[in-house]
Motif scaffolding. Structure first.
Motif: not given
Length: 1195
Positions: A163-164, A202-204, A236-237, A251-252
């Motif tokens: 997720l981003v 914010l990167y997950f 976010v859920k 890579f994101l």
């Protein structure tokens, strides 16, 4: 007077021409002496001293202040341009210029807007000698815009996905600082899995259910205006997935396989790689065809960001980031190009020249691309500036020859490329100034003999004057070796003597004239204390006097101050000072201490101390027994290079014979003030031959010792300087260790000054490879304790030796020690890793040793990393926990203890040296065999009937294999706690419930239950249960007890309506009634019956039970007829009954904790059995509950 440190100094030697100082360096504007009278007359072109930065961001809420300060003579005037054209400040009522300054103040707080005054400003400072200009100052107001309105949809995704969360802050000036917080203004935690990128997003790498929240908020902080803007919250859920599929990294950011990055020299290079994957990938960095700079490289954001400080052109190249997890790896190459805005190599410096002299302005700068150099004169491009025949331009240099006063000007050098520019002002000031002496005339200098004397002669002139000194009225020039002349004109006499007294003349000359100044020097005698206060021991109540006689120069007036314990004397009339004496009357114990006499003059001071000891008065005269008085009359004779004879006269022994003398020495050259033990001689000896070391200034003192203690030291002997010699020993503790893979750090414990044996102590450091044929490489270093050899191979043995030397010669040949150059990480992993499984919890690992050359360091041992293979669901919840075992030395096998049975494990082996771990061996996978299972998690007995009980259980929490079956054993327990026959039963492994039929009614059973694998049976769990009395009622059962079988509970049963129970109660009531009647009749007869005897014998008035041997009734208390029958003791208040000796006591059938009757006479309560340990099969008893348990509390 303090001597300043000068860049260089000249010594005048005999036979030279008269003392003359030639100062050949150029004088810049900043180096013109700041003498007020000189500055009043000296003309000087303008110099910019202060200006606003090139990129000037202002706060729109405050007035705009654009700085421009300059100095010059006459004071300069100021003007401004804006966007390249003249800025007429008089036409704008909001703009003012500070008086005597070029600083602009724009008043926008009353009216006007900051945006109106955006632009490029430049200041010019001008006087008759030229014009200096400032940088181009770009003025822009800071901006902190709001976030654009947007509707953010909630995000729903499954656990494990990446997720981003975008931030996309508004463009501000300067750019904002980004951070993520929640509604409570708490920063969101970040980790290797969750992190913020350089762009603010914010990167997950993968999401977890705990990432669910409705308040992911991006904040932008604008520091310049001290404001914070907030983005709309993001919801976010995360939904738990049934199966999280693991995946290798991708890579994101950045995208693709390659990318480019450009950075300017001197900035911080920031490279970023963020990857997603499951499990969470780790990021590693490397530079292709090179190494990362050791002291400028930092890792940020959990190693996702690589930063290199003060980046330079040498840092250009390809950088690779690698993302790796258990399923694979991926890499991305970033091509870095370092450009450079112009930077100075040689900035032009101000020139102060005299007419007819030559000079040059040099302006050299570098950059990438190469900057273009352009010149301006007084702010005008030099191509269109007025011509000057003394000036010639040669690229980055302007050459001046035969300058005249009209050549004075301010030149500007501009070095620019596409990334920026440099602008420097440098003036050429042509002055014709005759010499001036700036030091006050006829200054009197007073110096103590044998100390340095410094006579000042500050000067100025153009051309630069030459300086010469003369002594005496006849004007004889100074040309002796005892004088030192400094570049600033100061004359130094290193050791002033009495004959140095006199008048000295300083003469400054140039072609325009001459100036001179006289200075007077007086040499004074040092102040000395010729009679020092002496150590005193006095009786309490007596008077003591300390003498301090001072000799001083007759022209100086000394002041004598007395101190006690380094502080002022007590404010007490008992202390009086009379000329050279301090007198203390009526001495008390508080007067103990150290008394110091301090003699001060305007030029020096000296001090001397003595100790006062106050003792109790002696009632009657008695011999004085004390430590000896100090020896005196020390004399040195037979003075040789390495020995001298010392003799002395003993002091009074104070009625206790002297047993020995102690000789101490002081090394005034190396350790002044510190006394060392030299030797001891018997008390009958007053002379001794002392062995001495070379190059030491010896001073000796002697102390005497008797049975009462040691005397004070004697007076010092005269000093004795021994000749220098070569060192007789070498440094110790020589070691060779590398701090880096390519160096060898040689260290040693240096010799102290006493051991040096002469001046100029140095060390010859030699080294060569142990296994090579190279000759010794040697270097001589100063008196240090370390030398670093660079460019060595990695971890190679070296032979090392360190030899001391001084100006006389070398020490003996030193011993050779072995060291090693620096270690590096091992290159090779251990090979042939084999795993032998010993049993279900133990495995043995073997491996081949790594070749010593590949270890590249001192072998510390081998390290085994092993971990248990996790299921997908477990890996989702946490990282794999790796365990580490380290085996010291060269061991090539080891045991893994505490393994879990029936599990798959992975391991690898690494070699370890002093630098760290080497690469891992290929992973080896092995499994442990089955083991015996743990006890079933629970065992419950449900649905009791007259002849059946149903058992329900949970499987073992640790099966440690594949369950093959369950083993159930049970046996009945009768009313006397005897165990019946044991029945064995095997139950299939897939069952969790079993019903036992054909059991006896109203019978208690004990069950032993365990699981079994192919490896054997596991631990038992025990339980007890009771079949019911009849079909309508339930028998009591006991609660489950895992393992121990001790905890028991009971269930309620209604027996008040049972026929047999009602009959029993009636019989008991009738029996009690008969007992009461018989006892009443016997008491009325008045005889002494057994009851009466019992009452006399026991204090307990309670009723005793009926005797079993003769059938008679026990006695009772007529005062407490309401109390129940009891055997031996009363029923406790909590209505429990303790078991006694009788086997048929009602207590045996249950604990009776809660047994009681309702108001209608029905019985309520719970039957329960007692806890007991798990018995061996068929040979232990247990207590059985009874339906008549309530009788214990019935009357």
């Amino acid at each position: 007077m303090q001597l300043k440190i000068m860049p260089k100094k000249k010594r005048l030697s005999a036979g030279r021409v008269p003392l003359i100082l030639f100062l050949c360096q150029m004088i810049s504007a900043l180096e013109v002496p700041l003498d007020p009278k000189l500055l009043e007359d000296l003309v000087q072109p303008p110099t910019i001293t202060q200006q606003s930065p090139k990129d000037y961001i202002i706060d729109p809420r405050e007035n705009i202040v654009i700085q421009c300060e300059a100095k010059g003579k006459p004071p300069p005037s100021f003007s401004w341009t804006r966007n390249g054209t003249h800025f007429d400040i008089e036409k704008d009522p909001l703009v003012t210029m500070k008086p005597g300054s070029g600083t602009l103040v724009i008043n926008i707080m009353s009216e006007g807007k900051a945006e109106t005054y955006e632009g490029v400003y430049q200041c010019t400072a001008r006087n008759e000698r030229g014009a200096a200009i400032s940088n181009n100052i770009v003025v822009r107001p800071s901006r902190s815009p709001l976030w654009t309105k947007e509707k953010l949809e909630p995000i729903t995704l499954q656990s494990g996905q990446s997720l981003v969360l975008p931030c996309r802050p508004p463009v501000g000036l300067p750019p904002p600082i980004i951070f993520w917080m929640d509604n409570s203004f708490q920063r969101l935690p970040q980790s290797e899995r969750v992190s913020q990128g350089l762009n603010g997003d914010l990167y997950f790498s993968n999401v977890l259910p705990e990432d669910t929240r409705e308040d992911y908020i991006c904040y932008a902080r604008f520091n310049h205006t001290q404001t914070i803007q907030q983005k709309q919250p993001i919801s976010v859920k995360v939904v738990s997935a049934k199966l999280n599929r693991e995946r290798p990294p991708t890579f994101l950011i950045p995208e693709g396989n390659t990318s480019n990055k450009e950075e300017l020299r001197g900035n911080v290079l920031s490279l970023e790689c963020i990857a997603e994957g499951l499990p969470t990938p780790l990021i590693y960095w490397m530079k292709e065809e090179g190494t990362l700079p050791f002291n400028r490289t930092y890792y940020k954001n959990f190693q996702k960001t690589l930063q290199i400080l003060q980046v330079s052109e040498a840092d250009s190249g390809n950088y690779q980031c690698i993302a790796k997890n258990a399923l694979g790896s991926i890499h991305h190459t970033i091509s870095v190009t370092v450009k450079a805005a112009p930077y100075w190599i040689t900035a032009p410096q101000n020139l102060v020249l005299s007419p007819g002299e030559n000079g040059a302005l040099i302006c050299r700068a570098n950059g990438n691309p190469k900057p273009r150099i352009s010149w301006l004169s007084n702010g005008v491009p030099i191509e269109i500036a007025p011509d000057d025949p003394s000036r010639k331009i040669d690229g980055d240099t302007i050459i001046f020859s035969n300058v005249q006063e009209r050549s004075s000007a301010v030149y500007q050098c501009n070095a620019s490329n596409e990334y920026g520019y440099l602008l420097a002002n440098a003036f050429v000031n042509v002055l014709a100034e005759p010499p001036r002496i700036l030091t006050s005339a006829n200054t009197l200098y007073q110096v103590i003999a044998n100390r340095p004397a410094l006579l000042d002669c500050a000067f100025f002139g153009s051309p630069l004057p030459t300086i010469e000194w003369f002594k005496g009225a006849k004007g004889s020039a100074l040309h002796e070796d005892i004088y030192v002349l400094h570049d600033n004109g100061t004359l130094e006499i290193p050791v002033a003597q009495k004959d140095s007294t006199g008048t000295y003349t300083c003469v400054a000359r140039n072609k325009l004239g001459m100036a001179k100044n006289e200075a007077h020097l007086e040499i004074k005698d040092p102040t000395r204390i010729i009679k020092q206060p002496e150590f005193s021991v006095v009786q309490r109540g007596s008077t003591v006097s300390f003498e301090c006689k001072v000799k001083h120069d007759h022209t100086l007036i000394p002041t004598v101050l007395w101190l006690k314990d380094k502080g002022e004397l007590p404010n007490d009339g008992r202390f009086t000072i009379d000329k050279d004496h301090l007198v203390v009357t009526d001495v008390s114990d508080d007067d103990n201490g150290t008394y110091t006499c301090v003699a001060n003059t305007t030029l020096d001071n000296v001090s001397a101390s003595a100790v006062l000891i106050v003792v109790a008065p002696t009632p009657t005269p008695a011999p004085i027994y004390d430590v000896p008085n100090p020896p005196f009359d020390l004399e040195l004779t037979d003075q040789l290079d390495k020995s001298v004879q010392l003799s002395w006269t003993p002091g009074d022994d104070n009625n206790s014979p002297i047993t020995k003398f102690i000789i101490e020495y002081e090394d005034a050259m190396h350790e002044a003030g510190l006394w060392h033990h030299q030797t001891e001689v018997p008390g009958t000896q007053t002379t001794t031959q002392l062995k001495l070391s070379p190059y030491v200034i010896y001073t000796f003192r002697v102390m005497a010792e008797n049975s009462l203690g040691r005397s004070l030291p004697s007076e010092r002997s005269e000093q004795y300087l021994t000749k220098a010699a070569e060192p007789d020993k070498n440094p110790t503790t020589v070691e060779g260790l590398g701090s880096e893979p390519d160096n060898l750090v040689i260290t040693w414990k240096p010799l102290n000054g006493f051991e040096s044996n002469g001046p100029g102590l140095q060390y010859k450091v030699s080294w060569r490879q142990k296994d090579g044929d190279d000759e010794w490489t040697s270097v001589v270093v100063a008196n240090v304790s370390k030398y670093i050899v660079s460019g060595t191979p990695t971890f190679v043995p070296y032979l090392i030796k360190v030899q001391a030397l001084n100006d006389v010669g070398f020490a003996p040949e030193p011993a050779v020690v072995m060291g090693h150059s620096g270690e590096d990480l091992p290159m090779v992993a251990p090979g042939n890793v084999q795993v032998t499984v010993v049993n279900s919890t133990l495995a043995e690992v073997h491996w081949d040793p790594v070749p010593l050359k590949s270890i590249r360091g001192h072998l510390q041992g081998y390290r085994i990393y092993y971990w248990k293979a996790q299921s997908s669901s477990k890996r989702n919840r946490r990282h794999i926990e790796k365990k580490i075992l380290t085996f010291q030395g060269s061991k090539t096998h080891g045991m893994l203890l505490g393994l879990e049975p029936f599990s798959n494990y992975t391991l690898n082996v690494r070699v370890v040296n002093g630098k760290g771990e080497g690469p891992a061996s290929p992973d080896r996978v092995f499994g442990t065999p089955e083991g015996v299972p743990s006890a079933p998690s629970s065992l419950k007995i449900i649905n009791p009937t007259l002849d059946s009980l149903t058992l329900e259980w949970d499987p073992p929490s640790h099966p440690n294999g594949i369950l093959t079956e369950y083993i159930l054993k049970y046996q009945p327990i009768n009313s006397t706690h005897e165990l019946g026959p044991l029945v064995d039963l095997k139950i299939p492994a897939n069952k969790t419930r079993w019903t036992l039929k054909n059991l006896n009614f109203s019978t208690r059973y004990k069950f032993y239950f365990n699981a079994q694998t192919s490896a054997g049976s596991g631990s038992q769990i025990t339980e007890e249960g009771i079949t019911t009395v009849d079909e309508g009622k339930m028998a009591g059962i006991l609660p489950p007890d895992v393992g121990a079988g001790k905890a028991m509970a009971s269930r309620q049963v209604d027996i008040a309506t049972q026929g047999w129970f009602i009959g029993l109660m009636c019989a008991v009531a009738l029996l009690i009634l008969i007992l009461l009647i018989v006892c009443f009749i016997r008491r009325n007869k008045g005889g002494k019956y057994p009851v009466k005897e019992k009452e006399d014998a026991h204090a307990d008035p309670e009723i005793q039970p009926m005797k079993e041997d003769d059938g008679t009734f026990g006695e009772y208390s007529d005062a407490e007829d309401h109390k129940p029958l009891k055997k031996g003791s009363r029923t406790p208040s909590d209505r429990t009954v303790k078991k006694e000796d009788s086997d048929d006591s009602l207590v045996d059938y249950g604990e009776g904790v809660n047994g009681q009757f309702n108001e209608d006479g029905s019985f309520i309560g719970q039957y329960s059995g007692k806890k007991e340990k798990e018995p061996a099969e068929g040979n232990e008893s247990s207590e059985a509950p009874s339906p008549v348990n309530a009788m214990n509390s019935f009357v």
